[in-house]
Design an enzyme around this catalytic site. Structure first.
Site, mmCIF file in Angstrom:
data_model
loop_
_atom_site.group_PDB
_atom_site.id
_atom_site.type_symbol
_atom_site.label_atom_id
_atom_site.label_comp_id
_atom_site.label_asym_id
_atom_site.label_seq_id
_atom_site.Cartn_x
_atom_site.Cartn_y
_atom_site.Cartn_z
ATOM 1 N N HIS A 74 11.159 -5.079 -2.506
ATOM 2 C CA HIS A 74 11.340 -6.850 -1.908
ATOM 3 C C HIS A 74 12.054 -7.423 -0.506
ATOM 4 C CE1 HIS A 74 9.129 -8.230 -5.477
ATOM 5 N NE2 HIS A 74 10.111 -7.732 -6.275
ATOM 6 N N HIS A 110 12.917 -0.508 -5.712
ATOM 7 C CA HIS A 110 11.634 -1.947 -6.671
ATOM 8 C C HIS A 110 12.600 -3.123 -5.409
ATOM 9 C CE1 HIS A 110 9.273 -3.817 -8.654
ATOM 10 N NE2 HIS A 110 10.347 -5.026 -8.586
ATOM 11 N N GLU A 111 13.401 -3.333 -5.435
ATOM 12 C CA GLU A 111 14.488 -4.928 -4.956
ATOM 13 C C GLU A 111 14.686 -4.878 -3.504
ATOM 14 O OE1 GLU A 111 13.923 -6.328 -8.009
ATOM 15 O OE2 GLU A 111 14.433 -5.579 -8.882
ATOM 16 N N ASN A 156 17.544 -11.095 -5.429
ATOM 17 C CA ASN A 156 18.154 -12.102 -3.718
ATOM 18 C C ASN A 156 17.988 -11.917 -2.504
ATOM 19 O OD1 ASN A 156 18.576 -13.658 -6.461
ATOM 20 N ND2 ASN A 156 19.768 -12.109 -6.552
ATOM 21 N N GLY A 203 16.263 -6.265 -15.044
ATOM 22 C CA GLY A 203 16.918 -5.360 -14.885
ATOM 23 C C GLY A 203 17.386 -5.569 -13.688
ATOM 24 N N ALA A 204 17.461 -6.319 -12.974
ATOM 25 C CA ALA A 204 17.494 -6.242 -10.793
ATOM 26 C C ALA A 204 16.707 -7.410 -10.364
ATOM 27 C CB ALA A 204 17.568 -5.545 -10.508
ATOM 28 N N MET A 205 17.204 -8.274 -9.160
ATOM 29 C CA MET A 205 16.987 -9.751 -9.041
ATOM 30 C C MET A 205 17.217 -9.230 -7.091
ATOM 31 S SD MET A 205 14.938 -12.021 -8.735
ATOM 32 C CE MET A 205 15.172 -12.906 -7.632
#
Ligand code: BES
Ligand code: ZN
Length: 967
Positions: A390, A386-387, A354, A350-352
């Site tokens: 992180h 969410h990302e 990085n 969905g997304a990352m």
């Protein structure tokens, strides 16, 4: 979802087959078909039983399964790096050739390493790279002296490793510089440094971008690809001078590539210390649009294809504000000078997250708030939150191995609620948590096939299989429970302590528990055991308890017991684990008073609470606001007291607990722990309920009863009763959406309309028909006439209640605009001839129904109560024709679709006969087994419950006969 999963799997295998010895020569359309979004999310394969409530988010989890892009399983082989040589600084130079017919990257890497244990073998990860052996060098950093390379062991195709053997043992405490050149493939696997494409002004354009988590950095450059082997990274990427590039860190210089006119190198600032899976770069013709200055302290840009420039506003606005929120929540500044977010046309996850360059599936970054559904907007905010969460939890402090992936993902799945709430308080995210995460994962974690949160994993396939609902949703639930028993603010300060203690390093769950313990101790928070002892029971055991509360109305106390909650118990379990937990008990009889607290210890099956503080005529509710991860069952008297309170004034019970009571009660009735009459009694008050959360929780439970009763004599009474509770909800909310409607009112309207129209409530049906009539007269004004939130219900209702003209219009819209909502609506017809006609069209390539939509049609016809038997007969009678027209790949899933609504012995016999007639295709299929299991459960359910529910319904018929009024 089952389809998209298996489709993706099949295609990945196909891509692998075409991909041999590093040479990719497969057809290009494969990668495009890989990315087709699932139109209608199906339940996750394997748990798609009738008790399973698919999450509204389910479709974004379709990547969470083993990627299976490896040729061979690697069980038992030692895949870990020895740890004797550790990377400190990578200098990476990559020149991707983003050209049809080339698709390669020229690479050069220089790694400064520390020798911590003397060795002659320098091993690192590498996968599908063609390494120029002549370029491999090792030198002492201090003296510059070269060290002779005597051997190069290439185990890329088995252990994903290469080993450089040197002539003399390296010395502990010294640094060495390793260099090599290599070529990698800009693959179509959506992993490593891969290629993606999109069409702009009729022209296909390509880009190259990375996706390294979990173990795919090694596909891009040789590296120490384990999360603890953190290092600094200095990235240089080449590109055509008219294109752009971006990476984790800010660009410092751009210079021409000598010998390649028209190409330049982009040199990036050296990164902070981080894990290899977080490295990212992208080369594209995208534009980067900066956020308004002042929203956050860091530079923020959204990258997208130029055509999508107008869709970046929402993310440009919320992104920096969420980042600001996390800086203050974690009480730690965001450590990088900038944050980019890029929308990638072809993206596996969905997304990352990085670090400094978050990549997204387009739909989660590019939204048009004027035309998107309320859910799509919420998803965009949640994914960004969410990302961004992180960037601290995961990037600054990283789990020490993939067994603890839940620390990353469970935390981000918890923090996404806080981050979204900070910028969109109207979304009431904290109210939604129990629906989206807790009650959702209960359905998975109540099966014997669940798993503990923290389990040993070694192979890439095992590691990838950790990205599931247990790491994400259960992880978020146990963290939320922990925050509740420690106290939210103590918990928050403990997190800051954990992040500061482990910044730029790694940590396991024990480090987190230790930081929370220190914080709790320093604030005199009293716990019955250490945080670690308590939380270990939740992370190392699968499942969760059912807490049974049996009150003693004479003494004012209660006996409280814990037992593992299972949806079905198999008779032959040999599982030696004692399923008991450290259970934080919370209870109340009055929400204006402080919550009462106690504990069940891991060694206690049961315990007596001497005083609940409630009089004999007062209700008691356990698991206040459903902060904890367990279900609760009560004695009959307490259920009656709760029922009476809900009827008298339901607001005296919190909305989360009303949702919990309904969800728990119907699940307990399903497994025969309480009577259906007790669960149904709790619905009597619903005619007064106006909140989204309890309604949404109960409707997904009532849906099963609705399906089961459809063919039975009790159905008119059921429909009548349902109308009596749903109509007031629908009437209070109304058909017409307005701009000013709060977010959860929009959500409520979706549920209320869906049921009201289905039950035939006149106002709903009439409004749907007249809206559809307006649309028929102005087909190009869809967005103005039909709210995207209401679209599926309006179209479906118009087909259900309309005639040929409505149907023809829908078919025409599908054919001319490719809008599959119209096709789905057509499958809701109440005319058998129309439904069998639709199925016949699947066999005719000229019918106008696209091959890619046949599954959608079959599924929806099979789900239609009138279509279900027609779909089964179609499978039986047209087997050969289906096989000739569409091949054999659909049979298993179609069989299972049909089973969902089947609940008679005659149906079961027919299905078994069908299976036995096709032993090769159906005999061993898991879908068939699951389907038959579902039918058997359905039959059992009917025989057990039809009478009881029938009696209850007969005794609770509304004064107003809705059935009679409708006719
Ligand atoms: N780290 C993951 C992305 C990921 C998922 C990488 C699976 C490798 C394998 C990322 O933080 C993530 O969890 N993304 C979610 C979106 C989120 C809002 C739930 C996703 O991809 O589903
Ligand atoms: Zn995540």
């Amino acid at each position: 979802m089952a389809i998209s999963r298996s489709l993706l799997f099949v295609l990945l295998v196909a891509v692998c087959a075409a991909y041999d010895n590093g040479q990719y020569d497969g057809p290009d359309e494969v990668e495009l078909r890989l990315l087709e979004p699932a139109v209608v999310p199906d339940p996750v394969d394997g748990v798609s039983r009738w008790w399973y409530t698919p999450s509204q988010k389910a479709h974004i989890y379709r990547h969470k399964y083993p990627k299976n892009i490896e040729a061979q399983p690697r069980q038992g082989e030692d895949l870990r790096l020895p740890g004797d040589i550790l990377p400190r600084l990578y200098t990476i130079r990559l020149l991707p050739f983003i050209e049809v017919g080339n698709w390669t990257t020229d690479g050069y890497v220089e790694i400064v390493v520390d020798c911590v244990i003397s060795t002659v073998n320098i091993s690192m990860n590498s996968l599908d790279l063609t390494i120029d052996l002549a370029s491999v060098t090792v030198a002492d950093v201090q003296t510059g002296n070269p060290i002779d390379v005597v051997n190069f062991i290439d185990e890329q195709s088995t252990r994903e490793l290469i080993t450089i053997q040197v002539s003399q043992p390296l010395t502990v405490g010294r640094q060495y510089r390793i260099t090599m050149k290599f070529i990698s493939i800009l693959n179509a696997l959506l992993a490593g440094f891969y290629r993606s494409s999109y069409v702009e002004n009729g022209e296909t354009k390509y880009l190259a971008v990375t996706q390294f988590e979990a173990t795919d950095a090694r596909r891009s450059f040789p590296c120490f690809d384990e999360p603890t082997m953190k290092a600094n990274f200095t990235v240089t990427v080449g590109r055509p001078e008219t294109w752009t590039s971006t990476s984790n860190m800010p660009l410092i210089t751009t210079e021409p590539i000598v010998g390649m006119p028209g190409y330049v190198w982009d040199n990036y600032q050296t990164s902070v210390i981080m894990s290899s899976y977080l490295v990212a770069f992208m080369v594209s013709e995208f534009i980067g649009i900066p956020a308004e200055p002042g929203l956050s302290n860091v530079e923020f840009r959204i990258w997208a294809r130029a055509d999508a420039r107008n869709l970046t506003d929402y993310s440009r606005d919320i992104g920096p504000r969420i980042l600001e929120f996390f800086e203050s929540f974690y009480n730690i500044d965001y450590p990088l000078p900038k944050q980019d977010m890029a929308a990638i046309p072809d993206f596996a996850a969905g997304a990352m997250e990085n670090w400094g360059l978050i990549t997204y599936r387009e739909q989660y970054l590019l939204v048009d708030p004027n035309t998107a559904t309320a859910r799509a907007i919420q998803l965009a905010a949640v994914v960004s939150a969410h990302e961004l969460a992180h960037q601290w939890f995961g990037n600054l402090v990283t789990m020490d191995w993939w067994n603890a992936l839940w620390l990353n993902e469970g935390f981000a799945s918890y923090m996404e609620y806080l981050g979204t709430d900070a910028v969109e308080p109207d979304f009431k995210m904290n109210d939604q948590f129990i629906l989206e995460n807790l009650q959702y994962v209960f359905g998975i974690d109540a099966l014997e096939t669940s798993r503990p949160i923290n389990i040993e994993v070694n192979t890439p396939a095992e590691i990838n299989s950790m990205f599931d609902a247990i790491s994400y949703e259960k992880g978020s639930c146990v963290i939320r429970m922990c925050a509740d028993f420690i106290g939210f603010e103590t918990f928050q300060r403990g997190l800051t302590r954990y992040l500061n203690d482990n910044a730029y390093g790694n940590a396991g769950q024990d480090n987190l528990w230790a930081a929370l313990q220190t914080q709790a101790d320093s604030e005199n928070v009293l716990l019955p055991a250490t945080v670690k002892e308590i939380m270990d029971t939740w992370t190392f055991k699968m499942g969760f308890p059912l807490i049974t509360v049996t009150r003693n109305y004479q003494t004012g106390g209660a006996i409280v017991t814990q037992n593992r909650f299972l949806l079905r118990k198999s008779n032959d379990t040999t599982d030696p684990i004692v399923y008991q937990w450290w259970v934080p008990l919370t209870y109340t009889s009055d929400y204006t008073q402080a919550t009462k607290r106690d504990w069940l210890s891991v060694n206690e099956v049961s315990k007596t609470l001497t005083s609940l503080g409630a009089a004999a005529n007062q209700w008691v509710i356990f698991n206040v606001d459903q902060q904890n991860y367990y279900r609760v069952a009560y004695d009959a008297t307490n259920y009656e007291l709760i029922r009476d309170q809900l009827i008298a004034d339901h607001q005296r019970v919190s909305d989360n607990n009303r949702a919990q009571l309904l969800d728990d009660a119907f699940t307990l009735a399903l497994i025969e722990s309480i009577a259906y009459s007790e669960a149904l009694d709790l619905t009597l008050y619903l005619k007064n309920e106006r909140d989204y959360v309890p309604w949404h929780a109960v409707l997904s439970e009532l849906n099963y009863i609705d399906i089961m009763l459809y063919n039975l004599v009790e159905f008119p009474n059921w429909k009548n009763y349902m109308t009596s509770i749903v109509e007031p909800y629908y009437t209070a909310i109304g058909f017409q959406e307005t701009q000013a409607d709060p977010h959860l009112i929009k959500y409520s309207r979706i549920d209320a309309m869906n049921w009201a129209c289905r039950l035939g409530v006149a106002d709903c049906v009439q409004n749907a028909l007249s809206t559809y009539a307006t649309l028929m007269s102005q087909p190009d004004n869809l967005a103005q006439i039909v709210s995207p939130n209401e679209k599926s219900t309006i179209l479906r209702t118009a087909i259900e209640n309309g005639g040929q003209a409505e149907y023809d219009f829908a078919f025409n819209q599908y054919k001319t605009k490719g809008d599959t909502s119209f096709l789905v609506a057509m499958c809701a017809s109440k005319q058998a001839s129309v439904l069998s006609g639709l199925l016949e069209m699947l066999l005719d390539p000229t019918s106008g129904i696209l091959r890619s939509d046949v599954n959608l049609v079959f599924n929806n016809v099979a789900n239609n109560p009138i279509g279900n038997e027609i779909a089964l007969d179609f499978l039986i009678n047209r087997w050969d024709d289906i096989q000739n027209a569409l091949g054999s790949s659909f049979f298993g899933t179609w069989y299972r679709y049909v089973c969902t609504r089947q609940n008679t012995q005659a149906g079961l016999d027919k299905l078994i006969q069908l299976r036995d007639a096709h032993p090769v295709i159906l005999g061993n299929s898991n879908s068939v087994k699951q389907g038959l299991e579902t039918v058997e459960s359905n039959i059992k359910w009917v025989s057990l419950n039809q009478g009881e529910i029938g009696t209850w319904l007969a005794g609770h018929q509304p004064a107003k006969n809705f059935e009679a009024i409708r006719q």
